[in-house]
Design a protein around this motif. Structure first.
Motif, short mmCIF file in Angstrom:
data_model
loop_
_atom_site.label_atom_id
_atom_site.label_comp_id
_atom_site.label_asym_id
_atom_site.label_seq_id
_atom_site.Cartn_x
_atom_site.Cartn_y
_atom_site.Cartn_z
N ILE A 1 36.75 -98.44 -49.84
CA ILE A 1 37.81 -97.82 -49.04
C ILE A 1 37.94 -98.62 -47.74
CG2 ILE A 1 38.57 -95.73 -47.83
CD1 ILE A 1 36.97 -94.10 -49.86
N LYS A 2 39.07 -99.29 -47.62
CA LYS A 2 39.28 -100.18 -46.48
C LYS A 2 40.08 -99.53 -45.35
CE LYS A 2 37.18 -103.64 -48.33
NZ LYS A 2 35.86 -104.00 -47.87
N LYS A 3 40.40 -98.25 -45.49
CA LYS A 3 41.17 -97.58 -44.44
C LYS A 3 40.35 -97.51 -43.16
CE LYS A 3 43.97 -94.80 -47.49
NZ LYS A 3 44.41 -93.48 -47.86
N ASP A 4 41.05 -97.73 -42.03
CA ASP A 4 40.36 -97.73 -40.74
C ASP A 4 39.73 -96.38 -40.41
OD1 ASP A 4 40.87 -100.38 -40.27
OD2 ASP A 4 42.74 -100.00 -39.17
N ASP A 5 40.38 -95.29 -40.80
CA ASP A 5 39.83 -93.95 -40.51
C ASP A 5 38.46 -93.78 -41.17
OD1 ASP A 5 42.03 -93.27 -39.05
OD2 ASP A 5 43.00 -92.13 -40.67
N PHE A 6 38.35 -94.20 -42.42
CA PHE A 6 37.07 -94.06 -43.12
C PHE A 6 36.03 -95.03 -42.53
CE2 PHE A 6 33.99 -95.04 -46.45
CZ PHE A 6 33.54 -93.75 -46.75
N GLN A 7 36.45 -96.26 -42.27
CA GLN A 7 35.52 -97.25 -41.72
C GLN A 7 34.99 -96.84 -40.35
OE1 GLN A 7 34.25 -99.92 -43.27
NE2 GLN A 7 35.40 -99.40 -45.11
N ASN A 8 35.87 -96.26 -39.52
CA ASN A 8 35.46 -95.84 -38.18
C ASN A 8 34.52 -94.62 -38.21
OD1 ASN A 8 37.00 -97.87 -37.08
ND2 ASN A 8 38.78 -96.56 -36.71
N ASN A 9 34.67 -93.79 -39.23
CA ASN A 9 33.87 -92.56 -39.32
C ASN A 9 32.79 -92.62 -40.40
OD1 ASN A 9 35.32 -91.13 -37.29
ND2 ASN A 9 37.00 -90.90 -38.76
N PHE A 10 32.56 -93.82 -40.95
CA PHE A 10 31.60 -93.94 -42.04
C PHE A 10 30.22 -93.43 -41.67
CE2 PHE A 10 28.09 -96.38 -43.87
CZ PHE A 10 28.18 -95.94 -45.17
N TRP A 11 29.71 -93.81 -40.50
CA TRP A 11 28.34 -93.41 -40.14
C TRP A 11 28.23 -91.91 -39.94
CZ3 TRP A 11 24.83 -96.42 -41.66
CH2 TRP A 11 25.06 -97.79 -41.73
N PHE A 12 29.30 -91.27 -39.51
CA PHE A 12 29.28 -89.80 -39.41
C PHE A 12 29.17 -89.17 -40.80
CE2 PHE A 12 31.67 -90.91 -35.48
CZ PHE A 12 30.73 -90.43 -34.57
N VAL A 13 29.93 -89.73 -41.74
CA VAL A 13 29.88 -89.26 -43.13
C VAL A 13 28.49 -89.50 -43.71
CG1 VAL A 13 30.79 -89.60 -45.45
CG2 VAL A 13 32.35 -89.57 -43.51
N PHE A 14 27.97 -90.69 -43.50
CA PHE A 14 26.66 -91.06 -44.05
C PHE A 14 25.56 -90.17 -43.49
CE2 PHE A 14 22.93 -93.90 -44.51
CZ PHE A 14 23.03 -94.16 -45.88
N ILE A 15 25.55 -89.96 -42.18
CA ILE A 15 24.55 -89.09 -41.55
C ILE A 15 24.73 -87.64 -42.01
CG2 ILE A 15 23.80 -88.12 -39.33
CD1 ILE A 15 24.32 -90.95 -38.15
N GLY A 16 25.98 -87.21 -42.18
CA GLY A 16 26.23 -85.86 -42.70
C GLY A 16 25.66 -85.66 -44.09
N VAL A 17 25.84 -86.66 -44.95
CA VAL A 17 25.29 -86.59 -46.32
C VAL A 17 23.76 -86.57 -46.26
CG1 VAL A 17 25.10 -87.82 -48.51
CG2 VAL A 17 27.32 -87.58 -47.42
N ILE A 18 23.18 -87.38 -45.39
CA ILE A 18 21.72 -87.39 -45.24
C ILE A 18 21.21 -86.02 -44.79
CG2 ILE A 18 19.81 -88.30 -43.85
CD1 ILE A 18 21.12 -91.04 -44.03
N LEU A 19 21.89 -85.41 -43.84
CA LEU A 19 21.49 -84.09 -43.36
C LEU A 19 21.58 -83.04 -44.48
CD1 LEU A 19 23.04 -83.97 -39.78
CD2 LEU A 19 20.62 -84.16 -40.41
N ILE A 20 22.64 -83.11 -45.27
CA ILE A 20 22.77 -82.17 -46.40
C ILE A 20 21.63 -82.39 -47.39
CG2 ILE A 20 24.18 -81.61 -48.43
CD1 ILE A 20 26.65 -82.12 -46.61
N CYS A 21 21.28 -83.64 -47.65
CA CYS A 21 20.16 -83.94 -48.56
C CYS A 21 18.85 -83.40 -48.01
CB CYS A 21 20.04 -85.44 -48.81
SG CYS A 21 21.40 -86.14 -49.78
N ILE A 22 18.62 -83.56 -46.72
CA ILE A 22 17.38 -83.06 -46.11
C ILE A 22 17.31 -81.54 -46.19
CG2 ILE A 22 16.16 -82.80 -43.89
CD1 ILE A 22 17.12 -85.69 -43.23
N ILE A 23 18.40 -80.86 -45.89
CA ILE A 23 18.43 -79.39 -45.98
C ILE A 23 18.19 -78.94 -47.41
CG2 ILE A 23 19.94 -77.37 -45.77
CD1 ILE A 23 21.18 -78.82 -43.30
N ASN A 24 18.83 -79.61 -48.36
CA ASN A 24 18.64 -79.29 -49.77
C ASN A 24 17.19 -79.49 -50.19
OD1 ASN A 24 18.62 -80.52 -52.77
ND2 ASN A 24 20.13 -78.87 -52.59
N PHE A 25 16.56 -80.54 -49.71
CA PHE A 25 15.16 -80.83 -50.04
C PHE A 25 14.24 -79.75 -49.48
CE2 PHE A 25 11.11 -83.09 -49.43
CZ PHE A 25 10.87 -83.43 -50.75
N ILE A 26 14.47 -79.35 -48.24
CA ILE A 26 13.65 -78.30 -47.62
C ILE A 26 13.80 -76.99 -48.39
CG2 ILE A 26 13.39 -76.87 -45.55
CD1 ILE A 26 14.10 -79.45 -43.93
#
Length: 172
Positions: A54-79
């Protein structure tokens, strides 16, 4: 012949809360952890792969927020998975089998031995490597097992299977 349908007093019924439930093997937590980590790796790889597709600027600019959000969901699910693991318990009694599980939605399944058609012990390759097994209990009228108890030590699963099979076949 006279028809009789006497009422059963609920205070005379056996109390399921008096049953002493035994926790499943703590080794099963390793299998849960490995399965979760494999699943999280796939999800995080897919999210990271989207960064390149996905080369859209909106996704590229917010990628790390999405990535960290997914990591947080994974951590909560694991706990939650670890806490839910502690709620997995079972009991084999003279007339029934009880299995309790669930953290957010707690369920307690009781299968009367008189309704059991057959019992099966199975092992995945991962469970075999940890010396564990799954006990599957089947009753009449269902297409699958009515009760599956994962994470039993292999020898214990065989013993329970033999005990239940003997009761089902009238040998006990």
């Amino acid at each position: 012949m006279n028809f009789a349908n006497p009422q059963i007093q609920t205070e005379d019924l056996p109390n399921i809360k008096e049953a002493v439930l035994k926790p499943i093997s703590k080794t099963y937590l390793k299998i849960i952890t490995l399965n979760k980590l494999a699943f999280y790796s796939l999800i995080l790889s897919a999210v990271f792969g989207l960064k390149f597709f996905i080369k859209k600027d909106d996704f590229q600019n917010n990628f790390w927020f999405v990535f960290i959000g997914v990591i947080l969901i994974c951590i909560i699910n694991f706990i939650i998975s670890i806490l839910a693991f502690q709620k997995r318990k079972y009991a084999i009694r003279a007339h029934d089998v009880i299995y309790a599980k669930g953290l957010i939605v707690h369920s307690m399944i009781t299968v009367p031995i008189s309704r059991i058609q057959h019992v099966e012990e199975s092992r995945s390759w991962l469970a075999r490597s940890f010396g564990l097994a799954t006990l599957k209990i089947f009753t009449a009228g269902e297409s699958g097992s009515d009760l599956s108890i994962n994470g039993l030590p292999h020898l214990e699963a065989i013993q329970i299977k033999d005990i239940i099979s003997a009761k089902v076949n009238g040998k006990d």
